[in-house]
Design a protein around this motif. Sequence first.
Motif, PDB file in Angstrom:
ATOM      1  N   PRO A 100      -6.205   9.080   1.535  1.00 37.32           N
ATOM      2  CA  PRO A 100      -5.144   8.163   1.086  1.00 37.32           C
ATOM      3  C   PRO A 100      -4.148   7.819   2.185  1.00 37.32           C
ATOM      4  CG  PRO A 100      -5.523   9.881  -0.547  1.00 37.32           C
ATOM      5  CD  PRO A 100      -6.289  10.283   0.685  1.00 37.32           C
ATOM      6  N   ALA A 101      -3.726   8.830   2.972  1.00 39.89           N
ATOM      7  CA  ALA A 101      -2.770   8.569   4.048  1.00 39.89           C
ATOM      8  C   ALA A 101      -3.364   7.661   5.113  1.00 39.89           C
ATOM      9  CB  ALA A 101      -2.313   9.892   4.669  1.00 39.89           C
ATOM     10  N   ALA A 148       0.801  -1.231   0.000  1.00 37.05           N
ATOM     11  CA  ALA A 148       0.000   0.000   0.000  1.00 37.05           C
ATOM     12  C   ALA A 148       0.832   1.279   0.000  1.00 37.05           C
ATOM     13  CB  ALA A 148      -0.961  -0.004   1.194  1.00 37.05           C
ATOM     14  N   ALA A 198      -9.553   4.853  -3.173  1.00 33.45           N
ATOM     15  CA  ALA A 198      -9.854   6.233  -2.781  1.00 33.45           C
ATOM     16  C   ALA A 198     -10.628   7.000  -3.850  1.00 33.45           C
ATOM     17  CB  ALA A 198      -8.556   6.966  -2.455  1.00 33.45           C
ATOM     18  N   SER A 221      -3.581   4.044   3.926  1.00 32.97           N
ATOM     19  CA  SER A 221      -2.281   3.371   4.014  1.00 32.97           C
ATOM     20  C   SER A 221      -2.057   2.802   5.406  1.00 32.97           C
ATOM     21  CB  SER A 221      -1.154   4.350   3.655  1.00 32.97           C
ATOM     22  OG  SER A 221      -1.193   4.695   2.296  1.00 32.97           O
ATOM     23  N   MET A 260       2.449   9.798   2.426  1.00 35.89           N
ATOM     24  CA  MET A 260       1.979   8.420   2.396  1.00 35.89           C
ATOM     25  C   MET A 260       1.323   8.053   3.717  1.00 35.89           C
ATOM     26  SD  MET A 260       4.770   6.113   0.377  1.00 35.89           S
ATOM     27  CE  MET A 260       6.122   6.531   1.491  1.00 35.89           C
ATOM     28  N   THR A 305       1.046   6.465  -7.003  1.00 35.15           N
ATOM     29  CA  THR A 305      -0.145   7.216  -7.403  1.00 35.15           C
ATOM     30  C   THR A 305       0.106   8.715  -7.324  1.00 35.15           C
ATOM     31  OG1 THR A 305      -1.617   5.430  -6.659  1.00 35.15           O
ATOM     32  CG2 THR A 305      -2.581   7.621  -6.873  1.00 35.15           C
ATOM     33  N   LYS A 306       0.763   9.150  -6.252  1.00 36.01           N
ATOM     34  CA  LYS A 306       1.030  10.578  -6.084  1.00 36.01           C
ATOM     35  C   LYS A 306       2.016  11.092  -7.127  1.00 36.01           C
ATOM     36  CE  LYS A 306       0.129  10.479  -1.118  1.00 36.01           C
ATOM     37  NZ  LYS A 306      -1.193  11.094  -1.251  1.00 36.01           N
ATOM     38  N   THR A 340       0.590   3.908  -3.006  1.00 36.02           N
ATOM     39  CA  THR A 340       0.169   5.288  -2.741  1.00 36.02           C
ATOM     40  C   THR A 340       1.199   6.283  -3.272  1.00 36.02           C
ATOM     41  OG1 THR A 340      -1.020   4.562  -0.753  1.00 36.02           O
ATOM     42  CG2 THR A 340      -0.513   6.903  -0.933  1.00 36.02           C
ATOM     43  N   ASP A 347      -8.155  13.777  -8.137  1.00 36.47           N
ATOM     44  CA  ASP A 347      -7.057  14.267  -7.307  1.00 36.47           C
ATOM     45  C   ASP A 347      -6.688  15.717  -7.626  1.00 36.47           C
ATOM     46  OD1 ASP A 347      -6.903  11.934  -5.946  1.00 36.47           O
ATOM     47  OD2 ASP A 347      -5.107  11.172  -6.943  1.00 36.47           O
ATOM     48  N   ILE A 381      -5.473  -0.868  -4.320  1.00 38.73           N
ATOM     49  CA  ILE A 381      -5.208   0.237  -3.393  1.00 38.73           C
ATOM     50  C   ILE A 381      -5.409   1.602  -4.053  1.00 38.73           C
ATOM     51  CG2 ILE A 381      -3.473   1.349  -1.942  1.00 38.73           C
ATOM     52  CD1 ILE A 381      -4.558  -1.280  -0.784  1.00 38.73           C
ATOM     53  N   PRO A 382      -4.831   1.867  -5.232  1.00 37.70           N
ATOM     54  CA  PRO A 382      -5.045   3.191  -5.829  1.00 37.70           C
ATOM     55  C   PRO A 382      -6.510   3.461  -6.175  1.00 37.70           C
ATOM     56  CG  PRO A 382      -3.176   2.084  -6.850  1.00 37.70           C
ATOM     57  CD  PRO A 382      -3.892   1.062  -6.026  1.00 37.70           C
TER      58      PRO A 382
END
Length: 416
Positions: free
Chosen positions: A351-352, A92, A152, A355, A228, A99-100, A96, A219, A148-149
């Motif tokens: 997201p944080a 994860a 959210a 995680s 993260m 993704t960012k 994450t 986003d 995981i991505p």
Amino acid sequence: MSLNPTCAPTPPPLEHTSPPLSPNATPPPPDGGYGWICVISQFFINGFTWGVVASYSVYLAYYPSHNLFPDSSPLDFAFIGGFNFAFALLIAPIATLLTKLYGVRTPMLLGIILLPSSFIGASFATKIWHLYLAQGMGIGVAVGLIYIPATAIIPQWFLKKRSLASGICSAGSGIGGHIICFATEAMLQNVGLVWSLRITAAVVFVVNLVATLLMRSRDEEIRPNERMFNFRLWRSYEVRLLLGWSFVLMFGYIVLMFSLSDYAIAIGRSNSDSAVVAAVLNLGAADRYGRVEIAGTLTFVCGVLVFVMWVPATTFSVLVTFAFLSGAILGVFWATIAPLAADVVGLKELPAFLSIIWLSVVLPTVFAEAIALKLRRPGLGARSYLHAQVFTGLSYILASFLLFELGRFRRNAVSH
């Protein structure tokens, strides 16, 4: 829908009345539009990631009964199933971060390549450690990179309809698990283990690729927290309660997911019947749920069902009935965790916080089925799973109390 995660309790904001947006404020979710395309895409992603993981229960019954890996023990196959969940969650933070840095599709596309590769790798396995790497770690990492991505994204598109949208998405894992369990059993009988794994590889590649290309995050509008992790969230009592619920619940979830089909064999049923139980269990998971109070109630009911139906179940009809009823609430964690987390910390911190949640449930996913096998008493026949059943039921009931406390705390915050 969010609370201040770092301060003393404050009432949740009203969903229907909000002040005019400042230039830096988060735009409200549109509650529809292209969000419904994302819901359909997430439905198929859940079906062909977690639904595929759920079908491992068929392999869990198949491998030991066919003695394909003489250097293995039942505990090995339990850990391999646990690896599916554990590595999906351990990846994860990396998912994450990717993704960012590169957007939501980059880690998902990596997972889409790795997932079929892992199934194909498992088809060449000749040693138990090959299965650990391919059908355990490889599939787990791939599922995490895909799932995981995407998790959210749905809360970004919905507010008033967030529970409905999440429920539809969650139905994917149930329906997918139902179809794939039956298909896996049929393939094992008709084309054998090797081609069962390879055909699964082709299907998951095509479905997940199409679904991923249709996903779209918000986003750029929401601008979620770039970290993260945000360990300041631990200061919130609500955060700790939600993490506690997730941790305790996962022990019962994993045991039910992987042990029920083997229990069918323990009471004298065939491998085909055990696949039916696994499939019905996943079909029931296609129900949809509400938020804190409803999720707590469903968690409690699942624990009660373990004691009143699974413990005394010695006939196939009762076991299938239990599989259907418990399946309707078995996956309450996956159905509600994203909207519950968004309720507690808001979209910017979601997201944080997710995680942290994923990492918090790694230990249960790794060790729950191994604990169940250690609690099993094979010499007792139909009663061989009694201790594991009690362990499962207590896990769900204890977890429900944590969520009830979360609901009570939130109500008191509103009233004050």
